[in-house]
Design an enzyme around this catalytic site. Structure first.
Site, mmCIF file in Angstrom:
data_model
loop_
_atom_site.group_PDB
_atom_site.id
_atom_site.type_symbol
_atom_site.label_atom_id
_atom_site.label_comp_id
_atom_site.label_asym_id
_atom_site.label_seq_id
_atom_site.Cartn_x
_atom_site.Cartn_y
_atom_site.Cartn_z
ATOM 1 N N PHE A 34 -2.393 -75.234 4.797
ATOM 2 C CA PHE A 34 -3.342 -76.255 4.379
ATOM 3 C C PHE A 34 -3.330 -77.500 5.264
ATOM 4 O O PHE A 34 -4.367 -77.990 5.681
ATOM 5 C CB PHE A 34 -3.071 -76.665 2.926
ATOM 6 C CG PHE A 34 -3.271 -75.536 1.958
ATOM 7 C CD1 PHE A 34 -4.528 -75.266 1.447
ATOM 8 C CD2 PHE A 34 -2.209 -74.742 1.571
ATOM 9 C CE1 PHE A 34 -4.731 -74.226 0.552
ATOM 10 C CE2 PHE A 34 -2.400 -73.693 0.688
ATOM 11 C CZ PHE A 34 -3.655 -73.433 0.180
ATOM 12 N N GLN A 104 5.375 -71.879 -3.559
ATOM 13 C CA GLN A 104 4.120 -72.582 -3.838
ATOM 14 C C GLN A 104 2.926 -71.694 -3.515
ATOM 15 O O GLN A 104 1.786 -72.080 -3.764
ATOM 16 C CB GLN A 104 4.045 -73.864 -3.000
ATOM 17 C CG GLN A 104 5.167 -74.852 -3.280
ATOM 18 C CD GLN A 104 5.132 -76.035 -2.337
ATOM 19 O OE1 GLN A 104 4.355 -76.964 -2.512
ATOM 20 N NE2 GLN A 104 5.974 -76.004 -1.305
ATOM 21 N N ASP A 107 -0.210 -65.809 -2.919
ATOM 22 C CA ASP A 107 -0.675 -64.583 -2.266
ATOM 23 C C ASP A 107 0.048 -63.310 -2.684
ATOM 24 O O ASP A 107 -0.388 -62.206 -2.358
ATOM 25 C CB ASP A 107 -0.593 -64.733 -0.739
ATOM 26 C CG ASP A 107 0.777 -65.192 -0.256
ATOM 27 O OD1 ASP A 107 1.807 -64.658 -0.731
ATOM 28 O OD2 ASP A 107 0.828 -66.107 0.596
ATOM 29 N N HIS A 122 2.477 -72.154 -8.387
ATOM 30 C CA HIS A 122 1.029 -72.373 -8.422
ATOM 31 C C HIS A 122 0.246 -71.135 -8.859
ATOM 32 O O HIS A 122 -0.964 -71.063 -8.649
ATOM 33 C CB HIS A 122 0.545 -72.867 -7.059
ATOM 34 C CG HIS A 122 1.111 -74.192 -6.676
ATOM 35 N ND1 HIS A 122 1.287 -74.594 -5.365
ATOM 36 C CD2 HIS A 122 1.563 -75.223 -7.434
ATOM 37 C CE1 HIS A 122 1.822 -75.808 -5.340
ATOM 38 N NE2 HIS A 122 2.002 -76.202 -6.576
ATOM 39 N N CYS A 130 -9.897 -63.941 -18.537
ATOM 40 C CA CYS A 130 -11.169 -64.353 -19.098
ATOM 41 C C CYS A 130 -10.959 -65.623 -19.907
ATOM 42 O O CYS A 130 -10.077 -65.685 -20.762
ATOM 43 C CB CYS A 130 -11.742 -63.246 -19.990
ATOM 44 S SG CYS A 130 -13.197 -63.764 -20.919
ATOM 45 N N CYS A 152 -16.404 -61.440 -17.591
ATOM 46 C CA CYS A 152 -15.669 -60.461 -18.381
ATOM 47 C C CYS A 152 -16.633 -59.401 -18.910
ATOM 48 O O CYS A 152 -17.669 -59.748 -19.498
ATOM 49 C CB CYS A 152 -14.971 -61.157 -19.544
ATOM 50 S SG CYS A 152 -14.179 -60.040 -20.729
ATOM 51 N N CYS A 155 -16.769 -59.899 -23.047
ATOM 52 C CA CYS A 155 -17.378 -61.038 -23.756
ATOM 53 C C CYS A 155 -18.256 -61.898 -22.858
ATOM 54 O O CYS A 155 -18.806 -62.893 -23.314
ATOM 55 C CB CYS A 155 -16.286 -61.890 -24.405
ATOM 56 S SG CYS A 155 -15.350 -62.894 -23.215
ATOM 57 N N THR A 193 6.968 -75.380 4.419
ATOM 58 C CA THR A 193 6.367 -76.350 3.519
ATOM 59 C C THR A 193 6.495 -77.757 4.070
ATOM 60 O O THR A 193 7.522 -78.116 4.656
ATOM 61 C CB THR A 193 7.006 -76.286 2.117
ATOM 62 O OG1 THR A 193 6.498 -77.355 1.304
ATOM 63 C CG2 THR A 193 8.525 -76.380 2.184
ATOM 64 N N ILE A 234 8.717 -69.183 11.097
ATOM 65 C CA ILE A 234 9.693 -68.744 10.114
ATOM 66 C C ILE A 234 9.844 -67.222 10.085
ATOM 67 O O ILE A 234 10.951 -66.708 9.891
ATOM 68 C CB ILE A 234 9.311 -69.281 8.717
ATOM 69 C CG1 ILE A 234 10.427 -68.994 7.710
ATOM 70 C CG2 ILE A 234 7.982 -68.725 8.244
ATOM 71 C CD1 ILE A 234 10.217 -69.697 6.384
#
EC number: 2.3.1.286
Length: 247
Positions: A34, A104, A107, A122, A130, A152, A155, A193, A234
């Protein structure tokens, strides 16, 4: 002694390792982070709405069509595969050395690599529910939806990704479990991070051990406290460490 050799030595001497990771853990798997120079927040400029706005709860409620257009195009990477970092962590857990991965990321690559004890701060793109009847759906349901906003089939409620958006609180059970695991670790490995997003970034302050390692391309607020800093990719670093450990 090379830094990777030091890390391998520390891992050999530890029996209660915890890994705390962020978006940089998955960049070598083809998922952009990000906040780096090439990150999503820096490169996503064509939209009139900043990514931080589009990924907020209020925006999701008001403009679900724009949210899902961005979410599908930028946040979902179903073909991504685990890299050397994910694989080594799974092997260390299988050996009984690594007790938890606190991530965090949303994926699911740690689980794909074989890790079992993964605390997802997260949430995960692989869980979707739904908002009407609360039924859960796999990622494939969101990907295969004929409508921009997935609905959904029972519903017709909106199917929301089980990820923590801006303006939403973290799951308290996951947060408390993460604090406890980090507080009792004898080796804390922090990877990929920027340590700038709270409350997640504050979790590293619960570490009480004597050995902490920071694996990140760029400087972080934690640099002065880390016992070992490796500013390199990393996945490559952990791949080399795995070779040194012969696992």
């Amino acid at each position: 002694m090379r830094k990777t050799e030091t890390l391998a030595s520390w891992i050999e001497q530890s029996n209660n390792i915890v890994f705390f990771g962020g978006a940089g853990t998955s960049t070598e798997s083809g998922i952009p982070d990000f906040r780096s120079a090439a990150g999503l927040y820096q490169t996503e400029q064509h939209s009139p709405y900043p990514p931080e706005v589009m990924l907020s709860r209020s925006f999701f409620v008001k403009m679900p069509e724009i949210f899902f257009d961005f979410y599908r195009g930028k946040m979902l990477h179903p073909d991504a595969k685990p890299n050397g970092c994910h694989r080594l962590l799974a092997k260390l857990e299988a050996q009984g050395k690594l007790k938890a991965v606190v991530t965090q990321n949303i994926d699911g690559l740690h689980q794909m690599a074989g890790s079992k004890e993964v605390l997802e701060l997260h949430g995960s793109v692989h869980r979707n529910y739904c908002m009407g009847c609360r039924r859960f759906f796999e990622l494939e349901k969101v990907m295969a939806s004929k409508h921009l906003v997935p609905r959904c089939p029972y519903c017709q409620g909106i199917i929301k990704p089980d990820v923590v958006l801006y303006e939403e609180a973290l799951d308290q059970h996951v947060l408390i479990s993460s604090m406890d695991r980090i507080a009792h670790a004898d080796l804390l490995i922090i990877g990929g991070t920027s340590l700038t997003v709270n409350p997640a970034a504050e979790l590293v302050s619960y570490f009480r051990g004597s050995r902490s390692v920071l694996l990140n391309l760029d400087p972080t607020p934690y640099d002065s406290k880390a016992g070992l800093i490796i500013n390199d990719k990393i996945g490559d670093v952990m791949e080399e460490v795995g070779q040194l450990l012969r696992i």
